[in-house]
Scaffold this motif. Structure first.
Motif, PDB file in Angstrom:
ATOM      1  N   UNK A  25       9.132  -4.316 -11.167  1.00  0.00           N
ATOM      2  CA  UNK A  25       9.735  -4.264 -12.486  1.00  0.00           C
ATOM      3  C   UNK A  25       8.997  -5.163 -13.470  1.00  0.00           C
ATOM      4  N   UNK A  26       8.298  -6.161 -12.938  1.00  0.00           N
ATOM      5  CA  UNK A  26       7.635  -7.161 -13.775  1.00  0.00           C
ATOM      6  C   UNK A  26       6.111  -7.132 -13.665  1.00  0.00           C
ATOM      7  N   UNK A  27       5.596  -6.501 -12.608  1.00  0.00           N
ATOM      8  CA  UNK A  27       4.148  -6.485 -12.372  1.00  0.00           C
ATOM      9  C   UNK A  27       3.674  -5.063 -12.145  1.00  0.00           C
ATOM     10  N   UNK A  28       2.430  -4.790 -12.577  1.00  0.00           N
ATOM     11  CA  UNK A  28       1.845  -3.467 -12.371  1.00  0.00           C
ATOM     12  C   UNK A  28       1.508  -3.220 -10.905  1.00  0.00           C
ATOM     13  N   UNK A  29       1.160  -4.286 -10.190  1.00  0.00           N
ATOM     14  CA  UNK A  29       0.821  -4.173  -8.769  1.00  0.00           C
ATOM     15  C   UNK A  29       1.243  -5.442  -8.061  1.00  0.00           C
ATOM     16  N   UNK A  30       1.731  -5.283  -6.826  1.00  0.00           N
ATOM     17  CA  UNK A  30       2.199  -6.406  -6.021  1.00  0.00           C
ATOM     18  C   UNK A  30       1.500  -6.363  -4.669  1.00  0.00           C
ATOM     19  N   UNK A  31       0.959  -7.510  -4.253  1.00  0.00           N
ATOM     20  CA  UNK A  31       0.269  -7.595  -2.966  1.00  0.00           C
ATOM     21  C   UNK A  31       0.913  -8.672  -2.105  1.00  0.00           C
ATOM     22  N   UNK A  32       1.297  -8.275  -0.875  1.00  0.00           N
ATOM     23  CA  UNK A  32       1.805  -9.204   0.126  1.00  0.00           C
ATOM     24  C   UNK A  32       0.810  -9.266   1.286  1.00  0.00           C
ATOM     25  N   UNK A  33       1.162 -10.000   2.343  1.00  0.00           N
ATOM     26  CA  UNK A  33       0.262 -10.183   3.487  1.00  0.00           C
ATOM     27  C   UNK A  33      -0.317  -8.867   3.991  1.00  0.00           C
ATOM     28  N   UNK A  34       0.565  -7.908   4.268  1.00  0.00           N
ATOM     29  CA  UNK A  34       0.120  -6.658   4.878  1.00  0.00           C
ATOM     30  C   UNK A  34      -0.807  -5.860   3.974  1.00  0.00           C
ATOM     31  N   UNK A  35      -0.624  -5.987   2.670  1.00  0.00           N
ATOM     32  CA  UNK A  35      -1.505  -5.278   1.729  1.00  0.00           C
ATOM     33  C   UNK A  35      -2.903  -5.864   1.739  1.00  0.00           C
ATOM     34  N   UNK A  63      11.471 -14.365   3.922  1.00  0.00           N
ATOM     35  CA  UNK A  63      12.285 -13.285   3.361  1.00  0.00           C
ATOM     36  C   UNK A  63      11.407 -12.100   2.976  1.00  0.00           C
ATOM     37  N   UNK A  64      10.261 -12.385   2.362  1.00  0.00           N
ATOM     38  CA  UNK A  64       9.360 -11.305   1.959  1.00  0.00           C
ATOM     39  C   UNK A  64       8.876 -10.531   3.187  1.00  0.00           C
ATOM     40  N   UNK A  65       8.554 -11.248   4.258  1.00  0.00           N
ATOM     41  CA  UNK A  65       8.101 -10.579   5.478  1.00  0.00           C
ATOM     42  C   UNK A  65       9.189  -9.682   6.069  1.00  0.00           C
ATOM     43  N   UNK A  66      10.432 -10.105   5.941  1.00  0.00           N
ATOM     44  CA  UNK A  66      11.547  -9.366   6.536  1.00  0.00           C
ATOM     45  C   UNK A  66      12.006  -8.202   5.661  1.00  0.00           C
ATOM     46  N   UNK A  67      11.971  -8.404   4.337  1.00  0.00           N
ATOM     47  CA  UNK A  67      12.486  -7.394   3.409  1.00  0.00           C
ATOM     48  C   UNK A  67      11.401  -6.992   2.405  1.00  0.00           C
ATOM     49  N   UNK A  68      10.236  -6.690   2.921  1.00  0.00           N
ATOM     50  CA  UNK A  68       9.072  -6.454   2.061  1.00  0.00           C
ATOM     51  C   UNK A  68       9.298  -5.340   1.056  1.00  0.00           C
ATOM     52  N   UNK A  69       9.843  -4.215   1.469  1.00  0.00           N
ATOM     53  CA  UNK A  69      10.004  -3.076   0.560  1.00  0.00           C
ATOM     54  C   UNK A  69      10.988  -3.391  -0.561  1.00  0.00           C
ATOM     55  N   UNK A  70      12.031  -4.155  -0.253  1.00  0.00           N
ATOM     56  CA  UNK A  70      13.004  -4.539  -1.281  1.00  0.00           C
ATOM     57  C   UNK A  70      12.363  -5.460  -2.309  1.00  0.00           C
ATOM     58  N   UNK A  71      11.622  -6.441  -1.839  1.00  0.00           N
ATOM     59  CA  UNK A  71      10.927  -7.353  -2.749  1.00  0.00           C
ATOM     60  C   UNK A  71       9.913  -6.593  -3.602  1.00  0.00           C
ATOM     61  N   UNK A 103       9.937  -3.439  -4.573  1.00  0.00           N
ATOM     62  CA  UNK A 103      10.583  -2.637  -5.613  1.00  0.00           C
ATOM     63  C   UNK A 103      11.061  -3.509  -6.774  1.00  0.00           C
ATOM     64  N   UNK A 104      11.638  -4.664  -6.442  1.00  0.00           N
ATOM     65  CA  UNK A 104      12.136  -5.552  -7.487  1.00  0.00           C
ATOM     66  C   UNK A 104      10.990  -6.126  -8.323  1.00  0.00           C
TER      67      UNK A 104
END
Length: 276
Positions: free
Chosen positions: A94-104, A80-88, A90-91
């Motif tokens: 709200x709880x973290x100063x920075x978010x890192x996924x695979x592409x980051x 789901x994160x891979x498919x809707x990365x920008x939505x995840x 943004x959400x």
């Protein structure tokens, strides 16, 4: 410079993938002075708690609370994160100063990542990739009952035992790129060079164990239990296989497999015989 004081880490994938994420987080946290909150999801691709396989990790961390983990489990899926990365993103911001996924993580060097994360107080890392340098997996300590099984299995090894890792059942691209014949050709070559050679076979394919046992006879050593990711027994058997592989001096494998990569980074340095 401000320092990161909290990293929430969500490792995705199978055992090898998750443990390289975990060690990345541990060694990064050591270097920037952050604590680590671990979110370890028990899922069909890895149906075992970390503590059921490993007695210690060599680093301090704290697990996310059970109720919070239960709430997040249906929502935080890798696919789901891979498919809707920008939505995840943004959400979760709200709880973290920075978010890192695979592409980051794949576009940042370890030094870049260290400098960035050190500037934030609350960081979330959710990935299946290694993102920070570490030398080996020797900080991990397997559970005593698994160590007993490893020791019993490797007692059958000698200096002529070569490890062989062949992943078959759940990685279509890897199966296509590395047919079994690539492995057996190397095994036959070593058999011709050394009349005393033995092979320890680690594979998730029971039919392949049978076929290679018929082909190599008493030279072949293997576990006789199912190694399904979907069962706790299968995952414990996978840990035994990894640590048994790690005690051979040569491993025939494809290093595209994180399972083989992990075995290579446990204990003494090994010769890797790459098949593709």
């Amino acid at each position: 410079m401000s320092r990161a004081n909290h990293m929430t880490v969500i490792p995705f994938g199978g055992l090898g993938n998750r443990l390289r994420v975990l060690n990345s987080a541990f060694f990064l946290s050591r270097d920037i002075g952050a604590d680590v909150e671990l979110v370890w999801f028990v899922k069909p691709e890895l149906n075992s708690e970390l503590g059921d396989m490993f007695a210690a990790t060599g680093f301090e961390y704290f697990p996310m609370s059970r109720w919070k983990r239960a709430l997040l489990k249906p929502f935080l899926k890798h696919i789901y994160i891979q498919k809707y990365e920008s939505t995840y993103r943004r959400f979760l911001r709200l709880f973290y100063d920075q978010v890192y996924f695979d592409n980051d993580l794949t576009v940042r060097s370890p030094s870049q990542l260290r400098a960035e994360i050190a500037q934030h107080g609350r960081v979330l890392i959710a990935t299946c990739y290694q993102f920070y340098d570490f030398e080996n997996f020797d900080n991990l300590v397997v559970q005593p009952q698994l160590r007993q099984r490893i020791d019993a299995l490797t007692a059958r090894f000698d200096r002529n035992t070569v490890g062989v890792h062949i992943r078959r059942t759940d990685h279509t691209a890897l199966i296509k790129a590395s047919p079994v014949e690539l492995f057996t050709d190397r095994m036959k070559q070593l058999e011709g060079e050394d009349p005393d050679v033995k092979f320890f076979l680690a594979t998730d394919d029971a039919s392949l164990k049978t076929a290679l046992r018929e082909q190599f006879g008493q030279r072949l050593i293997t576990q006789d239990i199912p190694l399904s990711r979907a069962t706790a027994e299968g995952m414990q058997g996978a840990v035994v296989d990894i640590y048994a592989l790690s005690q051979t001096k040569k491993i025939i494998c494809t290093t595209r497999s994180s399972f083989a990569q992990m075995a290579a980074l446990i204990g003494a340095e090994k010769e890797i015989i790459e098949v593709c």
